[in-house]
Design a protein around this motif. Structure first.
Motif: not given
Length: 179
Positions: A34-38, A68-76, A17-28
């Motif tokens: 990616l969205t800061i300037n866009h 890429e954002l859609k892929g990240i959202d799906d992965a999250i 669970i900790a590893a999954l949550k860590s990966e979610i934070q990395v993706l977020q």
């Protein structure tokens, strides 16, 4: 018999669970970077329709970024689903652990009962042999005993029984075997 290590499954699931949550934070964080300037500024548009059109325009102008954002959202979303599954598994673990412990205790008690049952059956066999020997002595002595004392030497041989343990595989039963 397989021994249970009650801490191991709990620790393993918690670390997953900790590893999954860590990966979610990395993706977020990656998504945020990616969205800061866009990102479309909501305050620049006076109507919801204008805001929707601005987001659509941005997606058309940057299809690679949108994909890429859609892929990240799906992965999250997939990782969050796994976290939820693991948390459900973690919640059920104490009940499973208790059941496994009970099964272990049952097996240990059955093994001990088996030892006692075998000993009872062994003693019953020895006792039956001794009773038969005593009956043979009584049969030999009874006529003479009657002549001297006018009564029987030993009575009750028709109802002598010894305990015996038997099992049908699931249920054990103690029965009296008449000797």
């Amino acid at each position: 018999m397989k021994q249970l290590n009650p801490g191991w499954p709990l620790e393993q699931i918690q670390s997953e669970i900790a590893a999954l949550k860590s990966e979610i934070q990395v993706l977020q964080q990656e998504r945020a970077d990616l969205t800061i300037n866009h990102d479309v500024m909501a305050s620049e548009y006076d109507s919801p329709l204008a805001m929707v059109q601005a987001y659509r325009l941005q997606a058309r102008e940057n299809p690679q970024l949108s994909a890429e954002l859609k892929g990240i959202d799906d992965a999250i979303a997939a990782l969050k689903s796994q976290v939820q599954h693991k948390q459900t598994e973690l919640a059920q673990l104490p009940r499973k652990t208790q059941l496994i412990r009970q099964q272990q205790q049952l097996e240990e008690a059955k093994e001990l009962a088996q030892v006692h049952a075998e000993r009872i059956n062994e003693l019953a066999g020895e006792l039956a042999k001794e009773i038969r020997s005593l009956k043979a002595c009584a049969d030999h002595l009874s006529p003479l005993y009657w002549q001297i004392y006018y009564k029987p030497f030993i009575t009750g041989f028709k109802t002598i029984s010894v305990p015996y343990v038997r099992s049908d595989g699931e249920v054990w039963m103690i029965v009296n075997r008449i000797i």
